[in-house]
Design an enzyme around this catalytic site. Structure first.
Site, PDB file in Angstrom:
ATOM      1  N   GLU A 104      45.438   1.623  52.960  1.00  0.00           N
ATOM      2  CA  GLU A 104      45.206   3.066  53.007  1.00  0.00           C
ATOM      3  C   GLU A 104      43.900   3.389  52.290  1.00  0.00           C
ATOM      4  O   GLU A 104      43.677   2.943  51.160  1.00  0.00           O
ATOM      5  CB  GLU A 104      46.362   3.805  52.344  1.00  0.00           C
ATOM      6  CG  GLU A 104      46.116   5.261  52.013  1.00  0.00           C
ATOM      7  CD  GLU A 104      45.755   6.088  53.245  1.00  0.00           C
ATOM      8  OE1 GLU A 104      44.722   6.785  53.202  1.00  0.00           O
ATOM      9  OE2 GLU A 104      46.508   6.028  54.254  1.00  0.00           O
ATOM     10  N   SER A 136      43.451  14.001  56.190  1.00  0.00           N
ATOM     11  CA  SER A 136      43.860  13.748  54.812  1.00  0.00           C
ATOM     12  C   SER A 136      43.600  12.286  54.487  1.00  0.00           C
ATOM     13  O   SER A 136      43.725  11.429  55.363  1.00  0.00           O
ATOM     14  CB  SER A 136      45.356  14.033  54.609  1.00  0.00           C
ATOM     15  OG  SER A 136      45.645  15.397  54.718  1.00  0.00           O
ATOM     16  N   MET A 168      49.003  12.621  56.491  1.00  0.00           N
ATOM     17  CA  MET A 168      49.313  14.035  56.631  1.00  0.00           C
ATOM     18  C   MET A 168      50.790  14.328  56.346  1.00  0.00           C
ATOM     19  O   MET A 168      51.166  15.478  56.093  1.00  0.00           O
ATOM     20  CB  MET A 168      48.952  14.497  58.043  1.00  0.00           C
ATOM     21  CG  MET A 168      48.813  15.982  58.206  1.00  0.00           C
ATOM     22  SD  MET A 168      47.339  16.669  57.394  1.00  0.00           S
ATOM     23  CE  MET A 168      46.064  16.179  58.555  1.00  0.00           C
ATOM     24  N   THR A 179      54.584  20.442  57.624  1.00  0.00           N
ATOM     25  CA  THR A 179      55.699  21.387  57.572  1.00  0.00           C
ATOM     26  C   THR A 179      57.004  20.771  58.056  1.00  0.00           C
ATOM     27  O   THR A 179      58.027  21.448  58.112  1.00  0.00           O
ATOM     28  CB  THR A 179      55.389  22.641  58.412  1.00  0.00           C
ATOM     29  OG1 THR A 179      54.784  22.267  59.638  1.00  0.00           O
ATOM     30  CG2 THR A 179      54.495  23.581  57.678  1.00  0.00           C
ATOM     31  N   VAL A 217      39.527   0.035  55.715  1.00  0.00           N
ATOM     32  CA  VAL A 217      39.364  -0.973  56.755  1.00  0.00           C
ATOM     33  C   VAL A 217      38.158  -0.578  57.597  1.00  0.00           C
ATOM     34  O   VAL A 217      38.137   0.493  58.207  1.00  0.00           O
ATOM     35  CB  VAL A 217      40.630  -1.098  57.617  1.00  0.00           C
ATOM     36  CG1 VAL A 217      40.403  -2.086  58.764  1.00  0.00           C
ATOM     37  CG2 VAL A 217      41.812  -1.549  56.766  1.00  0.00           C
ATOM     38  N   HIS A 238      47.493  18.878  65.215  1.00  0.00           N
ATOM     39  CA  HIS A 238      48.338  18.092  66.118  1.00  0.00           C
ATOM     40  C   HIS A 238      47.491  17.342  67.145  1.00  0.00           C
ATOM     41  O   HIS A 238      47.848  17.270  68.316  1.00  0.00           O
ATOM     42  CB  HIS A 238      49.326  19.014  66.845  1.00  0.00           C
ATOM     43  CG  HIS A 238      50.312  19.683  65.946  1.00  0.00           C
ATOM     44  ND1 HIS A 238      51.134  20.718  66.365  1.00  0.00           N
ATOM     45  CD2 HIS A 238      50.624  19.472  64.648  1.00  0.00           C
ATOM     46  CE1 HIS A 238      51.892  21.110  65.361  1.00  0.00           C
ATOM     47  NE2 HIS A 238      51.602  20.371  64.303  1.00  0.00           N
ATOM     48  N   ASN A 280      49.650  10.163  66.584  1.00  0.00           N
ATOM     49  CA  ASN A 280      49.689  11.176  67.633  1.00  0.00           C
ATOM     50  C   ASN A 280      48.697  10.904  68.754  1.00  0.00           C
ATOM     51  O   ASN A 280      48.885  11.370  69.880  1.00  0.00           O
ATOM     52  CB  ASN A 280      49.404  12.555  67.029  1.00  0.00           C
ATOM     53  CG  ASN A 280      50.466  13.002  66.042  1.00  0.00           C
ATOM     54  OD1 ASN A 280      51.589  12.514  66.061  1.00  0.00           O
ATOM     55  ND2 ASN A 280      50.112  13.920  65.157  1.00  0.00           N
ATOM     56  N   THR A 317      54.946  14.752  65.749  1.00  0.00           N
ATOM     57  CA  THR A 317      55.254  13.628  64.860  1.00  0.00           C
ATOM     58  C   THR A 317      56.492  12.854  65.297  1.00  0.00           C
ATOM     59  O   THR A 317      56.493  11.620  65.290  1.00  0.00           O
ATOM     60  CB  THR A 317      55.414  14.108  63.410  1.00  0.00           C
ATOM     61  OG1 THR A 317      54.209  14.752  62.993  1.00  0.00           O
ATOM     62  CG2 THR A 317      55.707  12.952  62.481  1.00  0.00           C
TER      63      THR A 317
END
Length: 522
Positions: free
Chosen positions: A41, A118, A124, A129, A234, A443, A477, A489
């Protein structure tokens, strides 16, 4: 989990730590427990356990620090909640995300002015939400026959429920008023109902939001063959003999570069950075970055009529981060005839504030949002400039995006519908709905889309394996090939489950073949 030293080789290298990358780690830990897995990450660990939703951080100051740490090169910039309501023309990110500094719009195009990302363990999913509706009608992927079973599996991994807000004082009222105007002519499955949410209640009543930590679960965290490395960029997928062979990593702490060999590589960054990494690795199928799909978002606010202080109990418990359990989250499902998906929730639950503070009955102002299905176009794309670099030193993104005549028609229908719904539940706060700038939905889809065949219009197979590079899988996504209005998601996690099982099956077959060969040589 974690550590500062990278292994020389693993069975599976996973790029990214969001819910789909975590689904690969979880399924592989469950079905191929002997396989070695390394997850990389680019961002820091901002919550405990790693990948947990920041709304679960009770202390507001610590929560704010976690959000700032997730904002990469955008840390320190004003966000939509600091302070006040959204204003037309403003270009602000949501807390925990950051915007592209340039390349987000070109002359004659709509662009994506607020396309955001993010950088943190959990991706994310540390900020979302948690809405997990199922796709319907044309949103569904026709060439994935077991989609419903995969969606069930994804619901298990995410901890999805429709009961998180049972008993909320205004939830029944909101749904009843919406149903009175929206349900006519709809089949039962598509009528107004509680939104499926990746949220659960602790024994003490507190709401807990699912992040990647929930997807990973104890089986991943306790897997001795799994390691998570944060602050690890990466920069390249390694390919040898046309097959995925590992990854090249820049340690963000030391600046040193390392190579890790792998039998399989899974790239689950996001719908913008996954194609970026493939491009930087000179893996460039014709469809890479194309069919970029945002969901135009219309928002509206309404004050519930005929409610009083006595209807709003003083002991309603707040969820950390703002969502109070007054009205819950109602869902108006997508249909092919009405190609938008609605979520209606208490105003302070909305990721984008719609009104300034006003002394009102607690929980009586609700925010309505409709997401619109996009008219897919090959020319809507994220491209990459080899002559320019982003803040991480990767090829800079260039977004080309246009709303079609059909998109504008759907938007107009959505604006009319949201006013109708807003008037049904209460008194509108404004005369007109507000269309958020492109990119607001977060999205983004389609940029590494799957296809039934390798026809040049898709990047990967129905198992998420890149057509051109065996052993290389894409997740997130961006894999979704259809035009959707519902939150993506749950679908992308479902597709990740399928891909992970493909890898696990191959690993198991390889192990059995190896054992058979050993017996034959004895």
């Amino acid at each position: 989990m974690g550590g500062s030293r990278y292994p020389d080789a693993v069975d599976i290298a996973i790029v990214g730590s969001g819910p789909t990358a975590s689904a690969y780690a979880r399924i592989l830990s469950e079905t191929a427990p002997g396989a070695t897995i390394a997850m990389f990450e680019v961002g820091p660990t901002v919550s405990n356990p790693p990948g947990a939703h920041v709304k679960n951080i009770a202390d507001p100051e610590r929560r704010s620090l976690a959000q700032r740490a997730s904002e990469g090169s955008g840390a320190g910039a004003e966000t939509v909640s600091s302070p006040g309501a959204v204003k037309s023309g403003e270009r602000r990110a949501r807390p925990g995300t950051y915007l592209l500094p340039d390349g987000y719009v070109f002359p004659g195009e709509d662009g994506m002015p607020v396309a955001a990302m993010s950088s943190n363990v959990g991706g994310m999913a540390a900020h979302w939400t948690a809405a997990c509706p199922r796709p319907a009608g044309k949103e569904r992927i026709a060439f994935v026959p077991e989609l419903d079973q995969l969606l069930d599996d994804a619901s298990r991994l995410l901890g999805v429920t429709t009961h998180a807000f049972d008993g909320a004082p205004f939830s029944d009222l909101v749904r009843e008023r919406l149903a009175a105007v929206a349900d006519n002519g709809r089949k039962p499955a598509y009528r107004v109902q509680s939104m499926p949410l990746a949220v659960h209640r602790r024994d003490d009543g507190a709401l807990m939001w699912s992040g990647s930590d929930v997807v990973m679960g104890d089986v991943t965290r306790e897997n001795p063959h799994f390691n998570l490395f944060d602050e690890s960029l990466v920069t390249r997928v390694l390919v040898a003999g046309g097959v995925a062979a590992g990854v090249e990593i820049q340690d963000r702490r030391s600046g040193e570069t390392h190579q890790v060999a792998a039998r399989y590589v899974v790239v689950g960054a996001d719908a913008l950075r996954t194609p970026q990494l493939l491009w930087a690795s000179e893996i460039r199928p014709a469809a890479l970055g194309r069919y970029l799909n945002d969901q135009a978002q219309v928002v509206f606010g309404s004050r519930l009529r005929d409610v009083s202080e006595g209807d709003s109990p003083a002991d309603v418990q707040d969820a950390q981060g703002g969502l109070s359990a007054y009205s819950g989250v109602a869902w108006v499902p997508y249909t092919d005839e009405a190609p938008f998906h609605g979520q209606i929730m208490q105003l302070d639950a909305s990721p984008v504030p719609l009104a300034d503070d006003d002394p009102v009955v607690p929980g009586s102002i609700v925010g309505l949002g409709l997401f619109c299905a996009k008219d897919l176009q090959r020319e809507d794309r994220v491209a990459f400039d080899d002559g320019a670099r982003d803040s991480y030193g990767m090829p800079a993104m260039r977004i080309h995006y246009r709303l079609t005549e059909r998109d504008h028609d759907v938007l107009e229908r959505a604006k009319q519908e949201i006013v109708r719904l807003g008037k049904a539940v209460g008194e509108p706060l404004d005369e007109r709905p507000f269309v958020l700038p492109p990119g607001s939905s977060l999205h983004y889809q389609g940029t590494t889309r799957m296809g039934a065949t390798d026809d040049g219009e898709s990047v990967c197979s129905p198992d998420s394996q890149v057509w051109e590079v065996p052993g290389l899988f894409v997740a997130g996504n961006g894999v979704i090939p259809t035009s959707t209005a519902c939150n993506p998601t749950l679908t992308s996690v479902a597709l990740a489950v399928r891909g992970a099982r493909r890898i696990a099956g191959e690993l198991t077959s390889s192990l059995l073949l190896s054992k058979s060969d050993n017996r034959m040589t004895k």
